[in-house]
Design an enzyme around this catalytic site. Structure first.
Site, PDB file in Angstrom:
ATOM      1  N   VAL A  87       0.847  -1.189   0.000  1.00  0.00           N
ATOM      2  CA  VAL A  87       0.000   0.000   0.000  1.00  0.00           C
ATOM      3  C   VAL A  87       0.888   1.246   0.000  1.00  0.00           C
ATOM      4  O   VAL A  87       1.672   1.460   0.930  1.00  0.00           O
ATOM      5  CB  VAL A  87      -0.925   0.020   1.224  1.00  0.00           C
ATOM      6  CG1 VAL A  87      -1.780   1.287   1.226  1.00  0.00           C
ATOM      7  CG2 VAL A  87      -1.811  -1.222   1.243  1.00  0.00           C
ATOM      8  N   THR A  88       0.778   2.054  -1.044  1.00  0.00           N
ATOM      9  CA  THR A  88       1.518   3.319  -1.089  1.00  0.00           C
ATOM     10  C   THR A  88       0.689   4.387  -1.792  1.00  0.00           C
ATOM     11  O   THR A  88      -0.177   4.077  -2.610  1.00  0.00           O
ATOM     12  CB  THR A  88       2.857   3.208  -1.871  1.00  0.00           C
ATOM     13  OG1 THR A  88       2.587   3.094  -3.274  1.00  0.00           O
ATOM     14  CG2 THR A  88       3.683   2.028  -1.415  1.00  0.00           C
ATOM     15  N   ARG A  95      -3.264  13.148   0.590  1.00  0.00           N
ATOM     16  CA  ARG A  95      -4.412  13.936   1.058  1.00  0.00           C
ATOM     17  C   ARG A  95      -5.446  14.172  -0.047  1.00  0.00           C
ATOM     18  O   ARG A  95      -6.077  15.216  -0.092  1.00  0.00           O
ATOM     19  CB  ARG A  95      -3.963  15.293   1.641  1.00  0.00           C
ATOM     20  CG  ARG A  95      -2.908  15.186   2.721  1.00  0.00           C
ATOM     21  CD  ARG A  95      -3.355  14.360   3.895  1.00  0.00           C
ATOM     22  NE  ARG A  95      -2.361  14.319   4.948  1.00  0.00           N
ATOM     23  CZ  ARG A  95      -2.356  13.453   5.953  1.00  0.00           C
ATOM     24  NH1 ARG A  95      -3.310  12.541   6.022  1.00  0.00           N
ATOM     25  NH2 ARG A  95      -1.417  13.477   6.876  1.00  0.00           N
ATOM     26  N   ARG A  96      -5.586  13.203  -0.932  1.00  0.00           N
ATOM     27  CA  ARG A  96      -6.616  13.330  -1.962  1.00  0.00           C
ATOM     28  C   ARG A  96      -7.607  12.169  -1.921  1.00  0.00           C
ATOM     29  O   ARG A  96      -8.354  11.954  -2.872  1.00  0.00           O
ATOM     30  CB  ARG A  96      -5.979  13.412  -3.348  1.00  0.00           C
ATOM     31  CG  ARG A  96      -5.000  14.567  -3.514  1.00  0.00           C
ATOM     32  CD  ARG A  96      -4.672  14.811  -4.967  1.00  0.00           C
ATOM     33  NE  ARG A  96      -3.376  15.461  -5.114  1.00  0.00           N
ATOM     34  CZ  ARG A  96      -2.831  15.771  -6.285  1.00  0.00           C
ATOM     35  NH1 ARG A  96      -3.470  15.474  -7.404  1.00  0.00           N
ATOM     36  NH2 ARG A  96      -1.647  16.355  -6.350  1.00  0.00           N
ATOM     37  N   GLY A  97      -7.574  11.405  -0.829  1.00  0.00           N
ATOM     38  CA  GLY A  97      -8.519  10.314  -0.684  1.00  0.00           C
ATOM     39  C   GLY A  97      -8.181   9.073  -1.489  1.00  0.00           C
ATOM     40  O   GLY A  97      -9.026   8.185  -1.643  1.00  0.00           O
ATOM     41  N   ILE A  98      -6.942   8.975  -1.997  1.00  0.00           N
ATOM     42  CA  ILE A  98      -6.573   7.839  -2.844  1.00  0.00           C
ATOM     43  C   ILE A  98      -6.591   6.533  -2.059  1.00  0.00           C
ATOM     44  O   ILE A  98      -7.176   5.537  -2.494  1.00  0.00           O
ATOM     45  CB  ILE A  98      -5.200   8.086  -3.499  1.00  0.00           C
ATOM     46  CG1 ILE A  98      -5.314   9.213  -4.527  1.00  0.00           C
ATOM     47  CG2 ILE A  98      -4.665   6.814  -4.146  1.00  0.00           C
ATOM     48  CD1 ILE A  98      -3.982   9.627  -5.134  1.00  0.00           C
ATOM     49  N   LEU A  99      -5.956   6.513  -0.883  1.00  0.00           N
ATOM     50  CA  LEU A  99      -5.945   5.294  -0.083  1.00  0.00           C
ATOM     51  C   LEU A  99      -7.362   4.909   0.331  1.00  0.00           C
ATOM     52  O   LEU A  99      -7.734   3.730   0.285  1.00  0.00           O
ATOM     53  CB  LEU A  99      -5.055   5.459   1.148  1.00  0.00           C
ATOM     54  CG  LEU A  99      -5.088   4.288   2.149  1.00  0.00           C
ATOM     55  CD1 LEU A  99      -4.758   2.970   1.466  1.00  0.00           C
ATOM     56  CD2 LEU A  99      -4.146   4.553   3.309  1.00  0.00           C
ATOM     57  N   THR A 100      -8.175   5.876   0.731  1.00  0.00           N
ATOM     58  CA  THR A 100      -9.545   5.578   1.146  1.00  0.00           C
ATOM     59  C   THR A 100     -10.319   4.899   0.029  1.00  0.00           C
ATOM     60  O   THR A 100     -11.053   3.922   0.254  1.00  0.00           O
ATOM     61  CB  THR A 100     -10.250   6.877   1.575  1.00  0.00           C
ATOM     62  OG1 THR A 100      -9.566   7.415   2.720  1.00  0.00           O
ATOM     63  CG2 THR A 100     -11.704   6.620   1.933  1.00  0.00           C
ATOM     64  N   TYR A 128      -4.553   2.983   9.829  1.00  0.00           N
ATOM     65  CA  TYR A 128      -5.518   1.946   9.477  1.00  0.00           C
ATOM     66  C   TYR A 128      -6.699   1.797  10.432  1.00  0.00           C
ATOM     67  O   TYR A 128      -7.679   1.141  10.089  1.00  0.00           O
ATOM     68  CB  TYR A 128      -4.789   0.608   9.301  1.00  0.00           C
ATOM     69  CG  TYR A 128      -3.872   0.661   8.100  1.00  0.00           C
ATOM     70  CD1 TYR A 128      -4.377   0.567   6.818  1.00  0.00           C
ATOM     71  CD2 TYR A 128      -2.503   0.861   8.256  1.00  0.00           C
ATOM     72  CE1 TYR A 128      -3.554   0.651   5.706  1.00  0.00           C
ATOM     73  CE2 TYR A 128      -1.667   0.947   7.155  1.00  0.00           C
ATOM     74  CZ  TYR A 128      -2.196   0.838   5.883  1.00  0.00           C
ATOM     75  OH  TYR A 128      -1.378   0.941   4.782  1.00  0.00           O
ATOM     76  N   PHE A 418       3.933  -9.577   5.464  1.00  0.00           N
ATOM     77  CA  PHE A 418       3.486  -9.838   4.092  1.00  0.00           C
ATOM     78  C   PHE A 418       3.106  -8.548   3.416  1.00  0.00           C
ATOM     79  O   PHE A 418       2.985  -7.511   4.038  1.00  0.00           O
ATOM     80  CB  PHE A 418       2.313 -10.826   4.085  1.00  0.00           C
ATOM     81  CG  PHE A 418       1.194 -10.474   5.022  1.00  0.00           C
ATOM     82  CD1 PHE A 418       0.169  -9.627   4.603  1.00  0.00           C
ATOM     83  CD2 PHE A 418       1.159 -10.966   6.326  1.00  0.00           C
ATOM     84  CE1 PHE A 418      -0.888  -9.292   5.466  1.00  0.00           C
ATOM     85  CE2 PHE A 418       0.120 -10.651   7.185  1.00  0.00           C
ATOM     86  CZ  PHE A 418      -0.904  -9.814   6.753  1.00  0.00           C
TER      87      PHE A 418
END
Length: 418
Positions: A87-88, A95-100, A128, A418
Site C-alpha cells: 500500500v503506497t 491527502r486526496r482520498g486515494i488510499l480511502t 488503518y 506480508f
C-alpha cells in the site's frame, strides 16, 4: 493539482506492471529503478484483479494489492482472510482520498467474496484504525548476550534423546511446510505460507542475487526421530581488535511445535562457536526464551510493537470460528463507519463452541469494529479498552465478561510480514 475525481482507481493492466512497481518502490523509499527480473517475478504471483493502481493520467501514483490468506483463530480453525500489502501513495498525491478509495474498493470485494476478516502489517500506526483495523498481535525481538546467559559452553546436544541436524534448503522445503502447518494449527494469529515463501527463504528463488545470503538451517528431531523444530539463521563476520571473534547470529525464522524443540534450538544457536550475541528475530511477546536462559537478563528487548492488524468483515463467522475459555452470553453493538459489519450481535459461548446472530436485545458492550479486531484473537483486554474509553459498557461487568470469554492464556502471534 489533479482533482480527486480525476484520479482513476482500477486494477492494473499487464503492461503497467513496471510503472506500478516503480510507484511502489517510490512509496517505500526504495530506488525507483525496476529490473526486468523484478517485473518477471511479480507477474508470477500478483492477482491482476486484486492489484490496484491509482492513475493520474498515465502515471501510477498509488499502489494496493491483496491476496487470499488463512489466519488461525483461537482454537486452531483457519479463517479466510483478505491479506492487504504493497500500500503506497506517492508523496505528490497525498491527502486526496486515494488510499480511502483503494481500501473501500478492496474491502467491498472481500466482503462480497465471503472473506471473514482482512489483515495487514502496518508500516505506520495512525493510518488503518479509520478503516476498521485493530491491532491483533504484537511482536518482540531480543538480543542475547551469550557469555552472560549462563549456558553450559560444553553443551553438545539435547539431553532428552533428541538431536540437532544441520540441513540444506532442499531439506527445509520438505520439512518446513509440515512443521509450519502444525504450528498454525496450534497458534492463534499465524498465517499460511505458500510454496513461493519457502522458495524465497531457502534460495530456490532469488530475485536479487546481490542481496541474498544463504542461511544455515537446523532441525530438531525428538528421540523417535520426528522433526519438531526448525531454525534458520545467518552469522556475520565480526572480530574484535585483539583477534577475538564477536559474531552475531541473526535468527530469520524459528518454528518449534514443542517446548523441547524450542529449548534445544535456542540452546543450539547460543552454542555456535564464535557467536557472542544472538538476535532472535520477531517472536511472540510472551515467548519462553528469556526464561530458558539461566540468566534471563542476558536477553534484552530490542523491539516490542504491533504486527498483525485485523479488520472483521463478518462478525458472525469470526466469532463462531474461534473457541472460548468460559461460558457466557454477551450482546455486542458493533459500530462500523465503513458500513460492512455494523450491527447488534448476541454471542452465546462455551468451551464446547459458540453461536452468534444478529439480535434486537439491548446491547451490553458497544465497540468499534477496530476494537473487535483487537479482541478477536484474545490478546487485548476489553476492561483495558473500557478504561481507555475505546469500548463502552452498557451493562456493568460486560467488559469483564468479554475478557473471560475472549482472552487466551498464551498470547497470539504472527511470525510473518506480508
Amino acid at each position: 493539482m489533479t482533482p480527486r475525481q480525476d484520479i482513476d482507481i482500477r486494477p492494473i493492466h499487464e503492461d503497467e506492471t513496471r510503472d506500478w512497481i516503480r510507484a511502489l518502490n517510490t512509496g517505500f523509499q526504495f530506488p525507483p529503478t525496476v529490473s526486468d527480473a523484478d517485473v518477471r517475478d511479480r507477474t508470477t504471483y500478483i492477482i491482476p484483479e486484486r492489484t490496484l493502481g491509482a492513475f493520474d493520467g498515465t502515471r501510477c501514483v498509488g499502489t494496493f494489492r491483496s491476496f487470499p490468506q488463512e489466519v488461525t483463530a483461537v482454537g486452531g480453525t483457519p479463517v479466510r482472510a483478505d491479506a492487504i500489502s504493497n500500500v503506497t501513495v506517492t508523496s505528490t498525491h497525498r491527502r486526496r482520498g486515494i488510499l480511502t478509495r483503494m481500501m473501500a474498493k478492496d474491502l467491498a470485494a472481500a466482503k462480497e467474496r465471503g472473506d471473514t476478516v482482512a489483515t495487514l502489517i502496518a508500516a505506520e500506526y495512525p493510518i488503518y484504525g479509520r478503516y476498521g483495523f485493530g491491532v491483533a498481535t504484537t511482536t518482540a525481538e531480543w538480543t542475547i548476550d551469550v557469555p552472560r546467559a549462563g549456558l553450559d559452553p560444553r553443551w553438545s546436544g539435547p539431553d532428552d534423546g533428541g538431536r540437532i541436524d544441520l540441513v540444506d534448503g532442499d531439506d527445509v522445503r520438505k520439512t518446513g511446510p509440515e512443521l509450519h502447518e502444525r504450528l498454525r494449527r496450534a497458534q492463534p494469529g499465524v498465517v499460511d505460507r505458500d510454496e513461493r515463501w519457502w522458495q524465497v527463504r531457502t534460495g530456490a528463488l532469488v530475485v536479487d542475487p546481490a542481496s541474498w545470503t544463504e542461511p544455515f538451517h537446523a532441525v530438531y528431531r525428538n528421540a523417535e526421530g520426528e522433526a519438531e523444530g526448525l531454525l534458520t539463521y545467518t552469522v556475520d563476520d565480526h572480530w574484535g581488535d585483539v583477534k577475538q571473534p564477536l559474531e552475531t547470529a541473526k535468527v530469520k525464522d524459528m518454528i518449534a511445535v514443542t517446548p523441547a524443540a524450542e529449548r534445544a534450538l535456542w540452546q543450539y544457536v547460543c552454542s555456535v562457536d564464535w557467536v557472542t550475541k544472538v538476535r532472535t528475530g520477531w517472536r511472540a511477546p510472551d515467548d519462553l526464551l528469556p526464561h530458558l536462559l539461566p540468566d534471563p537478563r542476558a536477553a534484552r528487548i530490542l523491539t516490542q510493537a504491533d504486527l498483525l492488524w485485523v479488520r472483521v468483515l463478518d462478525v458472525v463467522a469470526a466469532l463462531e470460528a474461534r473457541t472460548y475459555g468460559a461460558t457466557g452470553t454477551l450482546v455486542l453493538e458493533v459500530v462500523d463507519r465503513g458500513g460492512l459489519s455494523g450491527g447488534r450481535y448476541r454471542l452465546d459461548a462455551s468451551e464446547a463452541g459458540a453461536s452468534c446472530a444478529r439480535t434486537t436485545a439491548d446491547a451490553e458492550l458497544t465497540l468499534d469494529v477496530s476494537e473487535l479486531g483487537s479482541l478477536w484473537l484474545g490478546d487485548e483486554s476489553a476492561v483495558r479498552l473500557a478504561a481507555l474509553g475505546r469500548v463502552r459498557e452498557e451493562r456493568a461487568g460486560a467488559a469483564s465478561l468479554a475478557d473471560a470469554l475472549l482472552r487466551t492464556s498464551r498470547r497470539p502471534w504472527c511470525p510473518d510480514i506480508f
